[in-house]
Motif scaffolding. Structure first.
Motif, PDB file in Angstrom:
ATOM      1  N   MET A  19       0.826  -1.219   0.000  1.00 60.83           N
ATOM      2  CA  MET A  19       0.000   0.000   0.000  1.00 60.83           C
ATOM      3  C   MET A  19       0.857   1.264   0.000  1.00 60.83           C
ATOM      4  O   MET A  19       1.954   1.295   0.577  1.00 60.83           O
ATOM      5  CB  MET A  19      -0.902   0.008   1.237  1.00 60.83           C
ATOM      6  CG  MET A  19      -1.901   1.146   1.251  1.00 60.83           C
ATOM      7  SD  MET A  19      -3.033   1.041   2.643  1.00 60.83           S
ATOM      8  CE  MET A  19      -4.201   2.337   2.179  1.00 60.83           C
ATOM      9  N   VAL A  20       0.366   2.286  -0.663  1.00 63.83           N
ATOM     10  CA  VAL A  20       0.962   3.620  -0.589  1.00 63.83           C
ATOM     11  C   VAL A  20       0.144   4.428   0.413  1.00 63.83           C
ATOM     12  O   VAL A  20      -1.050   4.654   0.215  1.00 63.83           O
ATOM     13  CB  VAL A  20       0.951   4.314  -1.961  1.00 63.83           C
ATOM     14  CG1 VAL A  20       1.430   5.760  -1.818  1.00 63.83           C
ATOM     15  CG2 VAL A  20       1.818   3.564  -2.948  1.00 63.83           C
ATOM     16  N   ALA A  21       0.763   4.790   1.527  1.00 62.83           N
ATOM     17  CA  ALA A  21       0.068   5.573   2.564  1.00 62.83           C
ATOM     18  C   ALA A  21       1.096   6.425   3.303  1.00 62.83           C
ATOM     19  O   ALA A  21       2.306   6.151   3.271  1.00 62.83           O
ATOM     20  CB  ALA A  21      -0.658   4.644   3.532  1.00 62.83           C
ATOM     21  N   PHE A  22       0.585   7.456   3.976  1.00 66.57           N
ATOM     22  CA  PHE A  22       1.468   8.359   4.718  1.00 66.57           C
ATOM     23  C   PHE A  22       0.885   8.628   6.097  1.00 66.57           C
ATOM     24  O   PHE A  22      -0.324   8.506   6.312  1.00 66.57           O
ATOM     25  CB  PHE A  22       1.643   9.680   3.957  1.00 66.57           C
ATOM     26  CG  PHE A  22       2.315   9.508   2.624  1.00 66.57           C
ATOM     27  CD1 PHE A  22       3.695   9.527   2.531  1.00 66.57           C
ATOM     28  CD2 PHE A  22       1.565   9.311   1.468  1.00 66.57           C
ATOM     29  CE1 PHE A  22       4.323   9.374   1.307  1.00 66.57           C
ATOM     30  CE2 PHE A  22       2.174   9.146   0.244  1.00 66.57           C
ATOM     31  CZ  PHE A  22       3.555   9.169   0.155  1.00 66.57           C
ATOM     32  N   ARG A  23       1.751   8.975   7.038  1.00 66.67           N
ATOM     33  CA  ARG A  23       1.304   9.264   8.396  1.00 66.67           C
ATOM     34  C   ARG A  23       0.458  10.531   8.394  1.00 66.67           C
ATOM     35  O   ARG A  23       0.761  11.507   7.719  1.00 66.67           O
ATOM     36  CB  ARG A  23       2.506   9.416   9.321  1.00 66.67           C
ATOM     37  CG  ARG A  23       3.319   8.140   9.472  1.00 66.67           C
ATOM     38  CD  ARG A  23       4.521   8.341  10.356  1.00 66.67           C
ATOM     39  NE  ARG A  23       4.134   8.702  11.717  1.00 66.67           N
ATOM     40  CZ  ARG A  23       5.004   9.006  12.683  1.00 66.67           C
ATOM     41  NH1 ARG A  23       6.299   8.992  12.415  1.00 66.67           N
ATOM     42  NH2 ARG A  23       4.574   9.314  13.897  1.00 66.67           N
ATOM     43  N   ARG A  24      -0.615  10.488   9.164  1.00 67.63           N
ATOM     44  CA  ARG A  24      -1.543  11.625   9.176  1.00 67.63           C
ATOM     45  C   ARG A  24      -1.798  12.140  10.605  1.00 67.63           C
ATOM     46  O   ARG A  24      -2.806  12.768  10.874  1.00 67.63           O
ATOM     47  CB  ARG A  24      -2.892  11.201   8.560  1.00 67.63           C
ATOM     48  CG  ARG A  24      -2.828  10.872   7.078  1.00 67.63           C
ATOM     49  CD  ARG A  24      -2.765  12.146   6.235  1.00 67.63           C
ATOM     50  NE  ARG A  24      -2.849  11.851   4.811  1.00 67.63           N
ATOM     51  CZ  ARG A  24      -1.817  11.742   4.009  1.00 67.63           C
ATOM     52  NH1 ARG A  24      -0.596  11.864   4.505  1.00 67.63           N
ATOM     53  NH2 ARG A  24      -1.981  11.493   2.724  1.00 67.63           N
ATOM     54  N   GLU A  25      -0.884  11.835  11.555  1.00 65.74           N
ATOM     55  CA  GLU A  25      -1.147  12.254  12.927  1.00 65.74           C
ATOM     56  C   GLU A  25      -1.048  13.778  13.090  1.00 65.74           C
ATOM     57  O   GLU A  25      -0.238  14.430  12.435  1.00 65.74           O
ATOM     58  CB  GLU A  25      -0.149  11.600  13.901  1.00 65.74           C
ATOM     59  CG  GLU A  25      -0.316  10.092  14.021  1.00 65.74           C
ATOM     60  CD  GLU A  25       0.637   9.368  13.097  1.00 65.74           C
ATOM     61  OE1 GLU A  25       0.905   8.193  13.336  1.00 65.74           O
ATOM     62  OE2 GLU A  25       1.122  10.001  12.116  1.00 65.74           O
ATOM     63  N   LYS A  26      -1.830  14.262  13.988  1.00 65.32           N
ATOM     64  CA  LYS A  26      -1.772  15.688  14.330  1.00 65.32           C
ATOM     65  C   LYS A  26      -0.441  15.981  15.001  1.00 65.32           C
ATOM     66  O   LYS A  26       0.092  15.144  15.733  1.00 65.32           O
ATOM     67  CB  LYS A  26      -2.932  16.007  15.277  1.00 65.32           C
ATOM     68  CG  LYS A  26      -3.183  17.487  15.460  1.00 65.32           C
ATOM     69  CD  LYS A  26      -4.426  17.690  16.327  1.00 65.32           C
ATOM     70  CE  LYS A  26      -4.724  19.183  16.507  1.00 65.32           C
ATOM     71  NZ  LYS A  26      -5.916  19.397  17.367  1.00 65.32           N
ATOM     72  N   TYR A  27       0.098  17.118  14.742  1.00 66.49           N
ATOM     73  CA  TYR A  27       1.367  17.557  15.309  1.00 66.49           C
ATOM     74  C   TYR A  27       2.573  16.779  14.789  1.00 66.49           C
ATOM     75  O   TYR A  27       3.655  16.827  15.383  1.00 66.49           O
ATOM     76  CB  TYR A  27       1.361  17.492  16.852  1.00 66.49           C
ATOM     77  CG  TYR A  27       0.201  18.210  17.486  1.00 66.49           C
ATOM     78  CD1 TYR A  27       0.016  19.582  17.273  1.00 66.49           C
ATOM     79  CD2 TYR A  27      -0.706  17.524  18.283  1.00 66.49           C
ATOM     80  CE1 TYR A  27      -1.063  20.249  17.854  1.00 66.49           C
ATOM     81  CE2 TYR A  27      -1.784  18.169  18.859  1.00 66.49           C
ATOM     82  CZ  TYR A  27      -1.964  19.536  18.638  1.00 66.49           C
ATOM     83  OH  TYR A  27      -3.024  20.195  19.193  1.00 66.49           O
ATOM     84  N   VAL A  28       2.381  16.031  13.697  1.00 65.00           N
ATOM     85  CA  VAL A  28       3.517  15.334  13.071  1.00 65.00           C
ATOM     86  C   VAL A  28       3.653  15.895  11.660  1.00 65.00           C
ATOM     87  O   VAL A  28       3.068  15.367  10.709  1.00 65.00           O
ATOM     88  CB  VAL A  28       3.329  13.804  13.037  1.00 65.00           C
ATOM     89  CG1 VAL A  28       4.559  13.134  12.417  1.00 65.00           C
ATOM     90  CG2 VAL A  28       3.091  13.275  14.434  1.00 65.00           C
ATOM     91  N   PRO A  29       4.375  16.979  11.508  1.00 65.51           N
ATOM     92  CA  PRO A  29       4.486  17.565  10.164  1.00 65.51           C
ATOM     93  C   PRO A  29       5.348  16.689   9.259  1.00 65.51           C
ATOM     94  O   PRO A  29       6.261  16.001   9.716  1.00 65.51           O
ATOM     95  CB  PRO A  29       5.169  18.911  10.422  1.00 65.51           C
ATOM     96  CG  PRO A  29       5.940  18.698  11.693  1.00 65.51           C
ATOM     97  CD  PRO A  29       5.132  17.744  12.512  1.00 65.51           C
TER      98      PRO A  29
END
Length: 428
Positions: A19-29
């Motif tokens: 899968m192609v995915a990226f981290r989306r957490e808040k405060y993690v630019p």
């Protein structure tokens, strides 16, 4: 119904897609890649089940396909590996690759297993492709296709003793009186059209499995009569009991019968001459049998032990059975195949040139067709919906030398290049 030869299709499960995915957490630019790998596809495994005696089930189901692996997920979670597909087969089953003729497995013991078609590995997610130069890749692999092939299953009975001889010499009658087996018995040729098995007890605590095989005739090794269909069942037997009709009721000479049947065994497989053999001189209760036996002994000499019997009246059976049991105690087990010699492994020396990973042929319409297991595998594992994956595939082909090979074959800007059912344009 006794079935001992079938052709089936097997396919290992495809691997799951990465899968192609990226981290989306808040405060993690600038969250990095987080696409997980796909799970591995299931293998197709053949397993021996001693409760089976025939390949009959494969007449109704001829396609076996293992499940595919689960696709990769976001947050770096990998897909689940698929369960293996286990196919039950009877003891004595030989698995042969139809295309190459190579023996894949010789399955004889209960619980014995063999992987016939391997599942594909899972595709890698974009986490695997992150580098300092490209920390956020949009590349993921599709799952590797599982192996697929047509295989031939041959059942070769697991019997200690095999009864051979011309039709109507009394093989079925002999089996019926020394065991609890109830084979069909009739006063006509080829009454027995399927092998019959029976457990024989000698009375002194010993026992063995005896197989009554359909009658053989001259030319059996070439398929005459029921020859080729059932000669395979004698390959595993450790002792051969040659039943000869001493009465000559059929108008045949007993010694000629003996010579012709042994010739058929030798022509079918020279290794059968290594088996210990006993002659059961049957129908000794009939007129003329004693005179024929005397002549038979003169011609055979000490070549083989002869036991006069009458399966109908049950006379002379005990000495025969005791001799068979004695022979089985010292007779070796004959291996049908040495699978170590069938290994695909090769020793590579420094001076050997590596074989090509692909071949190029010119189609009738002028297109250049790329063939090769490695290239087709790379093609199937590429996600062409993403530009970065397409560029990676182009680099892989260039690294394999495909571009240079196409130029050598005369490919020019704008020519069509075909892989499987897909077409591309050759660009300088």
């Amino acid at each position: 119904m006794f079935v001992d030869h079938v052709k089936i299709y097997v396919k290992g499960g495809d691997g799951g897609d990465g899968m192609v995915a990226f981290r989306r957490e808040k405060y993690v630019p600038y969250g990095g890649p987080a696409g997980g790998d796909g799970g591995h596809g299931g293998n197709v495994i053949f397993e021996v089940d001693e409760g089976l005696r025939t390949l009959m089930d494969f007449r109704y189901q001829r396609h076996f396909k293992a499940p595919r692996g689960e696709n990769g997920k976001s947050k770096g979670m990998h897909g689940k590996n698929a369960e293996d597909l286990v196919v039950k087969v009877p003891p004595g089953t030989v698995v042969i690759n139809e295309e190459t003729g190579r023996v894949i497995a010789d399955l004889v013991e209960h619980g014995q297993r063999s992987i016939v078609a391997k599942g594909g590995r899972g595709g890698r997610g974009n986490m695997r492709f992150a580098t300092p130069a490209n920390p956020a890749p949009e590349i993921a692999e599709k799952g590797e296709p599982g192996e697929e092939l047509n295989v031939i299953l041959e059942l070769k009975l697991l019997a200690d003793v095999g009864l051979v001889g011309y039709p109507s010499v009394g093989k079925s009658t002999l089996l019926s009186v020394v065991s609890a087996a109830k084979p069909k018995i009739g006063a006509y040729h080829f009454t027995t059209i399927v092998p019959n098995l029976g457990v024989v007890e000698t009375g002194d605590g010993r026992s063995f499995v005896m197989a009554d095989l359909p009658g053989l005739i001259e030319g059996a090794h070439q398929g005459v009569g029921l020859g080729m269909q059932f000669l395979r069942h004698i390959e595993r037997t450790r002792v051969i009991v040659h039943v000869v009709d001493m009465s000559g009721m059929e108008g045949r000479d007993p010694y000629e019968d003996f010579v012709k049947i042994n010739n058929e065994l030798e022509q079918y497989d020279l290794r059968l001459t290594e088996r210990p053999q006993i002659v059961a001189a049957n129908k000794m209760d009939m007129p003329g049998a004693e005179e024929n036996l005397k002549e038979f002994r003169k011609k055979v000499g000490d070549q083989v032990k002869i036991f006069p019997i009458s399966a109908l009246t049950k006379k002379g059976l005990q000495p025969l059975l005791h001799e068979i049991a004695d022979l089985l105690e010292v007779a070796p087990t004959f291996e049908l195949y040495d699978l170590a010699d069938e290994s695909d492994a090769t020793v590579v020396y420094k001076h050997e040139k590596k074989g090509a990973d692909f071949e190029i042929v010119r189609d009738d319409d002028g297109a250049f067709v790329l063939k090769g297991q490695k290239i087709e595998r790379l093609f199937k594992m590429t996600d062409f919906s993403r530009d970065e994956s397409v560029r990676r595939f182009a680099r892989q082909l260039r690294h394999l030398g495909v571009d240079d090979a196409l130029r050598e074959r005369g490919a020019k800007d704008g020519d069509t290049v075909r892989i499987l059912d897909y077409e591309f344009e050759f660009i300088e």
